[in-house]
Design an enzyme around this catalytic site. Structure first.
Site, PDB file in Angstrom:
ATOM      1  N   GLU A 145      -4.875   7.947   0.950  1.00 61.66           N
ATOM      2  CA  GLU A 145      -5.814   6.832   0.680  1.00 61.66           C
ATOM      3  C   GLU A 145      -6.527   7.047  -0.655  1.00 61.66           C
ATOM      4  O   GLU A 145      -7.731   6.802  -0.800  1.00 61.66           O
ATOM      5  CB  GLU A 145      -6.836   6.691   1.820  1.00 61.66           C
ATOM      6  N   MET A 200       0.832  -2.002   0.556  1.00 60.85           N
ATOM      7  CA  MET A 200       0.628  -1.582   1.950  1.00 60.85           C
ATOM      8  C   MET A 200       1.966  -1.393   2.663  1.00 60.85           C
ATOM      9  O   MET A 200       2.947  -2.065   2.368  1.00 60.85           O
ATOM     10  CB  MET A 200      -0.152  -2.654   2.729  1.00 60.85           C
ATOM     11  N   ASN A 201       1.940  -0.513   3.657  1.00 58.76           N
ATOM     12  CA  ASN A 201       3.057  -0.364   4.592  1.00 58.76           C
ATOM     13  C   ASN A 201       4.372   0.039   3.931  1.00 58.76           C
ATOM     14  O   ASN A 201       5.440  -0.358   4.367  1.00 58.76           O
ATOM     15  CB  ASN A 201       3.271  -1.669   5.390  1.00 58.76           C
ATOM     16  N   GLY A 205       5.019   3.299   3.519  1.00 57.35           N
ATOM     17  CA  GLY A 205       5.362   4.616   4.045  1.00 57.35           C
ATOM     18  C   GLY A 205       4.813   5.781   3.242  1.00 57.35           C
ATOM     19  O   GLY A 205       5.366   6.880   3.277  1.00 57.35           O
ATOM     20  N   SER A 219       2.019   7.547   3.680  1.00 56.81           N
ATOM     21  CA  SER A 219       1.548   8.660   4.512  1.00 56.81           C
ATOM     22  C   SER A 219       2.722   9.449   5.076  1.00 56.81           C
ATOM     23  O   SER A 219       2.657  10.676   5.196  1.00 56.81           O
ATOM     24  CB  SER A 219       0.667   8.138   5.649  1.00 56.81           C
TER      25      SER A 219
END
Ligand code: ZN
Length: 193
Positions: free
Chosen positions: A88, A11-12, A14, A16
């Protein structure tokens, strides 16, 4: 030669942001891109890919029953399609990953997927497992643990910051937050041996 790409991370990291940048690079050169994201992801509103640094773009959405080969074939028939982007991607079904692979092989459209490798219990998502099996190219998007080591795992926390070790793989709209950790600190946080 078109390829199926899987950009994975925790997660997190970057992902996207990287997706949006890559799509922008295509469009800047006059090429047409098609963006998709999972329908149940309501973090940034339906039909939009957003990133934590504030940039975003309109996107179509997909649910588990959508035929993504048919989707990309339709897009290609409507006009030029130089690259498809899937955010996703951990939420793809195994069948949908095969549909994307078929679009790469039979339509000649490159497909770039971005997603999480493992869930908060350290298990592969079905979409990611199939992408790891089928992708022509894989790239790890790196982020770091609080200790400075590469983060490969994620913990789910409740609203009070307590680490949760049980629950559904996909939880949308709750008060849970996620923290990315290296494996050693993930083991310490979850009590895993
Ligand atoms: Zn660590």
């Amino acid at each position: 030669m078109a390829k199926l790409y899987f950009h994975y991370s925790t997660m997190n990291a970057g992902k996207s942001t990287l997706l949006l940048q890559a799509s922008h690079n295509y469009r800047e050169r006059g090429m047409a891109t098609y963006l998709m994201t999972a329908r149940h992801d309501d973090r940034v509103g339906a039909g939009r890919i957003g990133s934590r640094i504030g940039i975003g773009a309109e996107a179509d959405t997909y649910g588990p029953d959508d035929d993504l080969f048919a989707r990309l074939e339709g897009e290609r028939d409507r006009g030029p399609l130089h690259c498809a982007f899937v955010d996703e991607a951990q939420f793809l079904t195994a069948a949908q990953v095969w549909q994307l692979a078929r679009a790469v092989d039979d339509l000649g459209v490159p497909v770039m997927c971005y997603g999480l490798r493992v869930d908060f219990q350290g298990r592969l998502f079905p979409g990611s497992a199939t992408l790891l099996a089928l992708a022509d190219e894989m790239r790890e998007v790196r982020t770091i643990c609080h200790c400075g080591k590469k983060a490969t795992m994620v913990v789910r926390q409740d609203a009070e910051g307590r680490v949760l070790t049980e629950g559904a793989q996909v939880q949308i709209g709750g008060n849970e937050t996620y923290v990315s950790l290296c494996r050693r600190h993930w083991r310490a946080a979850t009590g895993a041996s």
